[in-house]
Design a protein around this motif. Structure first.
Motif, PDB file in Angstrom:
ATOM      1  N   ASP A   1     -13.489  -2.232  -2.234  1.00 34.29           N
ATOM      2  CA  ASP A   1     -13.419  -2.544  -3.660  1.00 34.29           C
ATOM      3  C   ASP A   1     -12.177  -1.869  -4.237  1.00 34.29           C
ATOM      4  N   MET A   2     -11.088  -2.632  -4.325  1.00 31.37           N
ATOM      5  CA  MET A   2      -9.812  -2.038  -4.716  1.00 31.37           C
ATOM      6  C   MET A   2      -9.591  -2.142  -6.224  1.00 31.37           C
ATOM      7  N   PRO A   3      -8.951  -1.117  -6.808  1.00 37.34           N
ATOM      8  CA  PRO A   3      -8.689  -1.183  -8.256  1.00 37.34           C
ATOM      9  C   PRO A   3      -7.667  -2.280  -8.567  1.00 37.34           C
ATOM     10  N   GLU A   4      -7.735  -2.778  -9.772  1.00 35.81           N
ATOM     11  CA  GLU A   4      -6.884  -3.885 -10.166  1.00 35.81           C
ATOM     12  C   GLU A   4      -5.392  -3.547 -10.024  1.00 35.81           C
ATOM     13  N   GLU A   5      -5.036  -2.331 -10.334  1.00 33.34           N
ATOM     14  CA  GLU A   5      -3.622  -1.935 -10.263  1.00 33.34           C
ATOM     15  C   GLU A   5      -3.084  -2.119  -8.837  1.00 33.34           C
ATOM     16  N   TYR A   6      -3.903  -1.738  -7.883  1.00 36.83           N
ATOM     17  CA  TYR A   6      -3.505  -1.914  -6.479  1.00 36.83           C
ATOM     18  C   TYR A   6      -3.420  -3.393  -6.138  1.00 36.83           C
ATOM     19  N   ARG A   7      -4.436  -4.136  -6.531  1.00 37.26           N
ATOM     20  CA  ARG A   7      -4.460  -5.571  -6.169  1.00 37.26           C
ATOM     21  C   ARG A   7      -3.271  -6.305  -6.785  1.00 37.26           C
ATOM     22  N   ARG A   8      -2.939  -5.940  -7.983  1.00 39.47           N
ATOM     23  CA  ARG A   8      -1.788  -6.599  -8.638  1.00 39.47           C
ATOM     24  C   ARG A   8      -0.481  -6.230  -7.948  1.00 39.47           C
ATOM     25  N   ALA A   9      -0.318  -4.971  -7.639  1.00 35.63           N
ATOM     26  CA  ALA A   9       0.932  -4.529  -6.989  1.00 35.63           C
ATOM     27  C   ALA A   9       1.077  -5.196  -5.620  1.00 35.63           C
ATOM     28  N   ALA A  10      -0.028  -5.245  -4.880  1.00 35.64           N
ATOM     29  CA  ALA A  10       0.026  -5.845  -3.544  1.00 35.64           C
ATOM     30  C   ALA A  10       0.288  -7.345  -3.644  1.00 35.64           C
ATOM     31  N   THR A  11      -0.344  -8.008  -4.598  1.00 37.62           N
ATOM     32  CA  THR A  11      -0.125  -9.444  -4.777  1.00 37.62           C
ATOM     33  C   THR A  11       1.335  -9.720  -5.092  1.00 37.62           C
ATOM     34  N   ARG A  12       1.894  -8.922  -6.026  1.00 41.95           N
ATOM     35  CA  ARG A  12       3.285  -9.140  -6.415  1.00 41.95           C
ATOM     36  C   ARG A  12       4.205  -9.023  -5.198  1.00 41.95           C
ATOM     37  N   MET A  13       3.931  -8.024  -4.386  1.00 43.18           N
ATOM     38  CA  MET A  13       4.786  -7.769  -3.228  1.00 43.18           C
ATOM     39  C   MET A  13       4.653  -8.883  -2.177  1.00 43.18           C
ATOM     40  N   ILE A  14       3.435  -9.281  -1.881  1.00 37.94           N
ATOM     41  CA  ILE A  14       3.234 -10.284  -0.814  1.00 37.94           C
ATOM     42  C   ILE A  14       3.655 -11.673  -1.294  1.00 37.94           C
ATOM     43  N   GLU A  15       3.380 -11.950  -2.567  1.00 35.91           N
ATOM     44  CA  GLU A  15       3.794 -13.237  -3.128  1.00 35.91           C
ATOM     45  C   GLU A  15       5.320 -13.369  -3.085  1.00 35.91           C
ATOM     46  N   PHE A  16       6.008 -12.293  -3.422  1.00 36.77           N
ATOM     47  CA  PHE A  16       7.472 -12.266  -3.362  1.00 36.77           C
ATOM     48  C   PHE A  16       7.947 -12.578  -1.939  1.00 36.77           C
TER      49      PHE A  16
ATOM     50  N   LYS B   1      16.562   3.678  -9.414  1.00 32.60           N
ATOM     51  CA  LYS B   1      16.547   2.570 -10.378  1.00 32.60           C
ATOM     52  C   LYS B   1      15.456   1.538 -10.061  1.00 32.60           C
ATOM     53  N   SER B   2      14.703   1.772  -9.008  1.00 30.73           N
ATOM     54  CA  SER B   2      13.704   0.782  -8.598  1.00 30.73           C
ATOM     55  C   SER B   2      12.440   0.924  -9.431  1.00 30.73           C
ATOM     56  N   THR B   3      12.017  -0.193 -10.042  1.00 28.05           N
ATOM     57  CA  THR B   3      10.904  -0.150 -10.988  1.00 28.05           C
ATOM     58  C   THR B   3       9.554   0.105 -10.342  1.00 28.05           C
ATOM     59  N   HIS B   4       9.342  -0.552  -9.210  1.00 31.69           N
ATOM     60  CA  HIS B   4       7.983  -0.535  -8.655  1.00 31.69           C
ATOM     61  C   HIS B   4       7.797   0.462  -7.531  1.00 31.69           C
ATOM     62  N   HIS B   5       8.853   1.210  -7.230  1.00 28.30           N
ATOM     63  CA  HIS B   5       8.801   1.980  -5.999  1.00 28.30           C
ATOM     64  C   HIS B   5       7.672   3.009  -5.940  1.00 28.30           C
ATOM     65  N   ASP B   6       7.559   3.845  -6.984  1.00 32.88           N
ATOM     66  CA  ASP B   6       6.667   4.995  -6.885  1.00 32.88           C
ATOM     67  C   ASP B   6       5.226   4.620  -6.593  1.00 32.88           C
ATOM     68  N   PHE B   7       4.697   3.721  -7.400  1.00 30.62           N
ATOM     69  CA  PHE B   7       3.289   3.366  -7.209  1.00 30.62           C
ATOM     70  C   PHE B   7       3.072   2.739  -5.829  1.00 30.62           C
ATOM     71  N   SER B   8       3.912   1.757  -5.465  1.00 28.31           N
ATOM     72  CA  SER B   8       3.753   1.055  -4.184  1.00 28.31           C
ATOM     73  C   SER B   8       3.788   2.036  -3.024  1.00 28.31           C
ATOM     74  N   SER B   9       4.626   3.035  -3.173  1.00 33.03           N
ATOM     75  CA  SER B   9       4.764   4.005  -2.100  1.00 33.03           C
ATOM     76  C   SER B   9       3.560   4.959  -2.083  1.00 33.03           C
ATOM     77  N   ASP B  10       3.087   5.338  -3.262  1.00 30.12           N
ATOM     78  CA  ASP B  10       1.929   6.239  -3.338  1.00 30.12           C
ATOM     79  C   ASP B  10       0.664   5.624  -2.742  1.00 30.12           C
ATOM     80  N   VAL B  11       0.511   4.318  -2.899  1.00 27.65           N
ATOM     81  CA  VAL B  11      -0.728   3.687  -2.385  1.00 27.65           C
ATOM     82  C   VAL B  11      -0.500   3.077  -0.994  1.00 27.65           C
ATOM     83  N   GLY B  12       0.633   3.395  -0.399  1.00 30.22           N
ATOM     84  CA  GLY B  12       0.867   3.010   0.995  1.00 30.22           C
ATOM     85  C   GLY B  12       1.241   1.561   1.214  1.00 30.22           C
ATOM     86  N   LEU B  13       1.577   0.847   0.139  1.00 28.82           N
ATOM     87  CA  LEU B  13       2.007  -0.546   0.333  1.00 28.82           C
ATOM     88  C   LEU B  13       3.403  -0.569   0.946  1.00 28.82           C
ATOM     89  N   LYS B  14       4.258   0.271   0.397  1.00 28.79           N
ATOM     90  CA  LYS B  14       5.614   0.436   0.937  1.00 28.79           C
ATOM     91  C   LYS B  14       5.637   1.722   1.746  1.00 28.79           C
TER      92      LYS B  14
END
Lengths: 287, 313
Positions: free
Chosen positions: B20-35, B200-213
């Motif tokens: 059961d993943m939090p929405e913030e994670y699901r959104r970040a992961a979706t954005r990355m994989i969709e891209f 200068k990267s907008t999404h880096h910190d969160f994606s990296s903290d949750v192990g997506l990147k």
């Protein structure tokens, strides 16, 4: 006898010409059809149909390559045959060169169906070719072609309702005459030699007859009319292609529709641009 | 699961649709994989004319297969993205057609000549390989799993691109010069492939903290330059004077950022760059033209009383 001829050295001049004409028909059909199929890559209706039609294109390209490879027996090289022949030296049927209107998936499917029924019959007539290399290669090609016809028939059935029906009918009206050119001879004399020498064991007339007796009832079953339907009788098999049913340009004799020149120009573009036709690979150093 | 727990537990392939993943994670992961999925499709769209223009049957077959693989990767990645429950594949494909879906900078530029094909098939794909290899350790398991297959096939693509480059660079003087010219045009874009620097990267910190990147833009770019500058030189390509690149003492690379056109990059990132828009709209027109087929299939696939059509092939 099946596969008794191992090399063109065993043939006289007329027979060599006939073998060349037969192989060019086979190779050019496959090659040009593949060129048209690839136009659907990244443009097909769904990702899944995109993948399926790409497979077809690659199968046909592979078959073209097998036939061009046999033509090497007669002293040709693949790059000469594909990139250095003039457009009017190509022997493919006009069916495979016709362009697609944007989004006309029905045209692709009808063409796919009409062609692959003919291809199946033609390969059967080559199974016992007297030319060993031809007989050898038929099996490999047949293993892939069975799937093609099934794929085409499934799509024909799916599209035959609703808006698809009208589009299929348009495509049949447009393509059927061109499909008949699949059974046109390069010229009468050459055709006679192809059969007499046993390169192909059935005449074009017989193949056309079988083809019409397969495709016309199938199309009829989907509510699709063909110009020939009046003349196909289910109790008698005889059928003769009439001259007035054929298009002006027939491909096999080197006459082609305008679309072919454009296509030819496109696929030879890089080859010309890089000057590969100058047959050079002069190793000049960059420094 | 809350975000803090996600950060705590983040490791390679840690999370799957069973969690059961939090929405913030699901959104970040979706954005990355969709891209990523969109980039596969638009990369294929860019390369498709070269199936026809390939100068031999072998190359034609390889290009057709490569474009097909990319559509297959797109299919796989959209599935991995769908598994997050944020967007359906149809929504993502519609967004892509309508100019809302984002994709890699390099695929916004037009490609006119065969000599440009190794710029994508060797350098851009090579850069993508660098990044994708690290994504096999991403925390969203379906994404990591998709990467296994993608990386395997991508390896062949890079070899194919390298072989085209090798042929061109051992061909006539004219071929070599045309290839060098194409390289100079594409080189800055290829460096920008990795995106803006970490600060200068907008999404880096969160994606990296949750192990997506698992690796930062800077790290990936350094790794790429270390590997590909010598490769380019080995084939006789000259590295352009700009952007200025310097190797630091620790083996990483410094790029003078002002030598790169970041305005253009961000214009591209917003889908506002003219040539890129041409590609987006060209693909949209092709997709619209076969809408009637999809309609036929949907109609055929809707069993009575069911709300949602199934996927058809």
């Amino acid at each position: 006898m099946v596969g008794e001829i191992e090399s063109p050295e065993e043939l006289d001049a007329d027979e060599r010409d006939a073998l060349e004409a037969l192989l060019q028909r086979l190779a050019d059909d496959e090659y040009v059809l593949a060129e048209r199929y690839t136009e659907w890559q990244v443009r097909a209706p769904t990702l899944e149909s995109d993948l399926a039609l790409s497979n077809n294109a690659q199968d046909e390209l592979g078959h073209a390559r097998l036939w061009y490879d046999v033509l090497e027996d007669l002293g040709y090289e693949e790059h000469e045959l594909v990139y250095e022949r003039d457009p009017d030296e190509w022997r493919h049927s006009t069916l495979v060169e016709r362009p697609f209107a944007e989004g006309d998936w029905a045209d692709a499917i009808v063409r796919h169906y009409l062609y692959d029924v003919a291809e199946e019959l033609r390969l059967e007539a080559l199974e016992e070719s007297s030319y060993a290399k031809i007989a050898d290669r038929v099996g490999k090609i047949q293993s892939e072609e069975g799937y093609h016809r099934e794929h085409a028939e499934n799509w024909m059935e799916r599209l035959a309702t609703g808006e698809g029906h009208e589009r299929l009918q348009d495509a049949v009206d447009r393509l059927f005459p061109h499909a008949l050119t699949l059974f046109e001879p390069v010229d009468e004399q050459t055709e006679e030699t192809i059969v007499d020498a046993g390169f192909r064991t059935e005449s074009l007339e017989d193949l056309a007859e079988e083809w019409v007796n397969t495709t016309v009832p199938f199309l009829d079953g989907l509510g699709l009319e063909t110009p020939a339907v009046e003349r196909v009788h289910f109790d008698e098999y005889e059928f003769e292609v009439l001259d007035e049913e054929l298009p002006d340009k027939r491909g096999r004799d080197g006459s082609h529709t305008d679309a072919w020149n454009d296509l030819h120009d496109e696929f030879t573009r890089t080859y010309r641009e890089l000057g590969r036709s100058e047959a050079t690979k002069i190793m000049e150093t960059a420094e | 699961m809350d975000v803090d727990t996600v950060k705590e537990r983040a490791e390679p392939r840690a999370f799957s649709p069973a969690d059961d993943m939090p929405e913030e994670y699901r959104r970040a992961a979706t954005r990355m994989i969709e891209f990523h999925a969109n980039s596969e499709i638009m990369g294929a769209y860019l390369e498709r004319p070269f199936i026809r223009q390939a100068p031999s049957i072998d190359r034609k077959l390889a290009f057709s297969a490569k474009v097909q693989d990319e559509i297959g990767h797109g299919q796989l990645l959209y599935r991995a993205a769908e598994s997050l429950g944020v967007k359906t594949r149809e929504e993502m494909l519609d967004d892509l057609a309508n100019g809302k879906g984002k994709f890699l900078n390099c695929f916004h530029y037009p490609m006119d000549s065969w000599v440009e094909t190794p710029m994508i098939a060797f350098f851009v794909d090579g850069a993508a390989m660098r990044r994708q290899a690290t994504l096999r350790r991403t925390s969203w398991e379906p994404y990591a799993h998709a990467m296994d297959k993608v990386c395997f096939e991508e390896g062949f693509h890079v070899k194919h691109g390298e072989s085209i480059l090798a042929t061109l660079m051992t061909g006539s003087k004219k071929e070599q010069e045309m290839t060098q010219e194409a390289f100079e045009k594409w080189w800055p874009r290829i460096i920008q492939f990795f995106g803006p620097t970490d600060d200068k990267s907008t999404h880096h910190d969160f994606s990296s903290d949750v192990g997506l990147k698992t690796k930062s833009n800077d790290e990936l770019r350094s790794m790429f330059l270390r590997e590909y500058i010598p490769k380019a030189e080995r084939y006789g390509l000259e590295i352009p004077d700009e952007p200025r690149i310097r190797e630091r003492d620790d083996g990483t690379y410094e790029v003078v950022e002002d030598d790169l056109d970041w305005d253009e990059f961000f214009q591209i990132a917003k889908n506002d760059y003219e040539p890129g828009l041409g590609q987006i709209n060209g693909r949209k027109a092709a997709q619209d033209a076969v809408q009637w087929v999809r309609d036929t299939l949907e109609w055929e696939n809707v069993p009575e009383g069911s709300a949602k059509p199934q996927a058809a092939d």
